[in-house]
Design a protein around this motif. Sequence first.
Motif, PDB file in Angstrom:
ATOM      1  N   UNK A 137       1.125  -0.969  -0.108  1.00 19.41           N
ATOM      2  CA  UNK A 137      -0.303   0.020   0.273  1.00 19.41           C
ATOM      3  C   UNK A 137       0.668   0.998   0.142  1.00 19.41           C
ATOM      4  N   UNK A 138       0.214   2.320  -0.176  1.00 20.53           N
ATOM      5  CA  UNK A 138       1.294   3.216  -0.232  1.00 20.53           C
ATOM      6  C   UNK A 138       0.832   4.503   1.022  1.00 20.53           C
ATOM      7  N   UNK A 139       0.942   5.866   1.123  1.00 17.57           N
ATOM      8  CA  UNK A 139       1.090   6.302   2.685  1.00 17.57           C
ATOM      9  C   UNK A 139      -0.611   6.422   2.556  1.00 17.57           C
ATOM     10  N   UNK A 140      -1.580   6.649   1.352  1.00 15.95           N
ATOM     11  CA  UNK A 140      -2.858   6.894   1.961  1.00 15.95           C
ATOM     12  C   UNK A 140      -2.973   5.838   2.925  1.00 15.95           C
ATOM     13  N   UNK A 141      -2.626   4.224   2.976  1.00 18.59           N
ATOM     14  CA  UNK A 141      -3.122   2.721   3.770  1.00 18.59           C
ATOM     15  C   UNK A 141      -3.782   2.199   2.984  1.00 18.59           C
ATOM     16  N   UNK A 142      -4.262   0.677   2.934  1.00 24.37           N
ATOM     17  CA  UNK A 142      -5.398   0.267   2.638  1.00 24.37           C
ATOM     18  C   UNK A 142      -6.346   1.038   2.036  1.00 24.37           C
ATOM     19  N   UNK A 143      -7.169   1.305   1.153  1.00 23.64           N
ATOM     20  CA  UNK A 143      -8.033   1.844   0.746  1.00 23.64           C
ATOM     21  C   UNK A 143      -9.147   0.888  -0.142  1.00 23.64           C
ATOM     22  N   UNK A 144      -9.173  -0.516   0.066  1.00 24.48           N
ATOM     23  CA  UNK A 144      -9.808  -1.202  -1.025  1.00 24.48           C
ATOM     24  C   UNK A 144     -10.369  -1.992   0.183  1.00 24.48           C
ATOM     25  N   UNK A 145     -11.958  -2.051   0.013  1.00 24.18           N
ATOM     26  CA  UNK A 145     -12.877  -2.190   0.955  1.00 24.18           C
ATOM     27  C   UNK A 145     -12.879  -3.885   1.106  1.00 24.18           C
ATOM     28  N   UNK A 146     -12.037  -4.710   0.089  1.00 20.00           N
ATOM     29  CA  UNK A 146     -12.337  -6.238   0.063  1.00 20.00           C
ATOM     30  C   UNK A 146     -11.192  -6.761   0.669  1.00 20.00           C
ATOM     31  N   UNK A 165      -1.977   3.208   6.953  1.00 19.74           N
ATOM     32  CA  UNK A 165      -1.584   5.322   5.988  1.00 19.74           C
ATOM     33  C   UNK A 165      -1.245   5.304   7.719  1.00 19.74           C
ATOM     34  N   UNK A 166      -0.061   6.451   6.514  1.00 20.43           N
ATOM     35  CA  UNK A 166       0.638   7.343   7.569  1.00 20.43           C
ATOM     36  C   UNK A 166      -0.302   8.160   8.284  1.00 20.43           C
ATOM     37  N   UNK A 167       0.804   8.177   9.145  1.00 20.32           N
ATOM     38  CA  UNK A 167      -0.044   9.185  10.264  1.00 20.32           C
ATOM     39  C   UNK A 167       1.574  10.273  10.772  1.00 20.32           C
ATOM     40  N   UNK A 168       0.575  11.209  11.919  1.00 17.30           N
ATOM     41  CA  UNK A 168       2.003  11.521  12.609  1.00 17.30           C
ATOM     42  C   UNK A 168       1.790  12.590  14.018  1.00 17.30           C
ATOM     43  N   UNK A 169       2.195  13.510  14.315  1.00 18.95           N
ATOM     44  CA  UNK A 169       1.481  13.643  15.720  1.00 18.95           C
ATOM     45  C   UNK A 169       3.068  15.068  16.414  1.00 18.95           C
ATOM     46  N   UNK A 170       2.717  16.175  16.993  1.00 24.13           N
ATOM     47  CA  UNK A 170       3.715  16.938  16.821  1.00 24.13           C
ATOM     48  C   UNK A 170       3.385  16.945  18.593  1.00 24.13           C
ATOM     49  N   UNK A 178      -1.634  11.837   7.602  1.00 22.56           N
ATOM     50  CA  UNK A 178      -1.132  12.079   6.715  1.00 22.56           C
ATOM     51  C   UNK A 178      -1.234  12.294   5.263  1.00 22.56           C
ATOM     52  N   UNK A 179      -0.868  10.672   5.303  1.00 22.61           N
ATOM     53  CA  UNK A 179      -1.531   9.907   4.213  1.00 22.61           C
ATOM     54  C   UNK A 179      -0.326  10.577   3.356  1.00 22.61           C
ATOM     55  N   UNK A 180      -0.588  11.233   1.686  1.00 23.29           N
ATOM     56  CA  UNK A 180       0.412  10.894   0.489  1.00 23.29           C
ATOM     57  C   UNK A 180       0.710  12.591   0.243  1.00 23.29           C
ATOM     58  N   UNK A 181      -0.210  13.502   1.134  1.00 21.53           N
ATOM     59  CA  UNK A 181       0.259  15.161   0.936  1.00 21.53           C
ATOM     60  C   UNK A 181      -0.835  15.437   2.170  1.00 21.53           C
ATOM     61  N   UNK A 182      -0.275  16.492   3.472  1.00 24.44           N
ATOM     62  CA  UNK A 182      -1.077  17.279   4.229  1.00 24.44           C
ATOM     63  C   UNK A 182      -0.205  18.549   4.395  1.00 24.44           C
ATOM     64  N   UNK A 183      -0.862  19.618   4.583  1.00 24.13           N
ATOM     65  CA  UNK A 183      -0.417  20.535   4.816  1.00 24.13           C
ATOM     66  C   UNK A 183      -1.468  21.001   6.320  1.00 24.13           C
ATOM     67  N   UNK A 184      -0.551  21.651   7.369  1.00 19.58           N
ATOM     68  CA  UNK A 184      -0.510  20.868   9.031  1.00 19.58           C
ATOM     69  C   UNK A 184      -0.171  23.142   9.439  1.00 19.58           C
ATOM     70  N   UNK A 185      -1.453  22.632  10.131  1.00 22.85           N
ATOM     71  CA  UNK A 185      -1.543  24.379  10.341  1.00 22.85           C
ATOM     72  C   UNK A 185      -1.359  23.956  12.466  1.00 22.85           C
ATOM     73  N   UNK A 186      -0.720  24.333  13.150  1.00 23.24           N
ATOM     74  CA  UNK A 186      -0.343  23.742  14.360  1.00 23.24           C
ATOM     75  C   UNK A 186      -0.654  24.034  15.154  1.00 23.24           C
TER      76      UNK A 186
END
Length: 223
Positions: A137-146, A165-170, A178-186
């Motif tokens: 799977x890619x950074x968005x995780x397993x998105x196939x419901x099967x 999927x890819x996740x984060x924390x501050x 996070x997934x494949x792309x994310x802009x985050x305001x702390x």
Amino acid sequence: MSATGQALIVAAATVTGFATAYLAAQLATRRWGVPQHPAATASDRMNFSLAVAALASTAVAAAVFWATTATRTGPPPTATTTTPATTTTTTTPTAATTTTVSAARGWQDSGVLVAAGEDVEITATGQWHPFGNGYAVGPDGCTDPVVCSQDPDQTNNVCCTAHAGLIGMIGSSPPFAVGGERTLHNTGPAGELRLRINDTVLEDNTGDMAVTVRHPIPAPTPP
């Protein structure tokens, strides 16, 4: 005022001045005997009146012409120069930090300290294998419901998004997707940005993600 209007005013003033001067000259010749020469006839007095009237009307016409011309032309307009406003745009310098996040490990430091109120842009590429059977799977995780449950709160998830999927924390703030792309305001306090796979069972995981974090460059500390 137009030239036609000016001419009409001058003509009216001339006629009025002529008539007024003529009547005044007639009155003078009758009351005071102007002209007073003994041989003056009625015709002489008429000519005298006409001469006085012509002279007066000429003077009135000249005065009216000068006044209307001065009113029409007036002083030349004053040139106005407008200077456009200058807009200054301040751009905050940014840096890009790239790190590798392994699917077989828990929380991993990115090397980026995110200040309170700061924006960061996170992008990820790559594949990892969360099941030990070669399924990638890619950074968005397993998105196939099967293949995977799409319940973000399933038992094997850490939080809030598709499994693996890819996740984060501050710092100690709650984790986020996070997934494949994310802009985050702390919106929380300053802290280290940490990343991981959204999976609580790490023993059968392989692969990694290349993650790039774009963040403002901290201002130098004054000596």
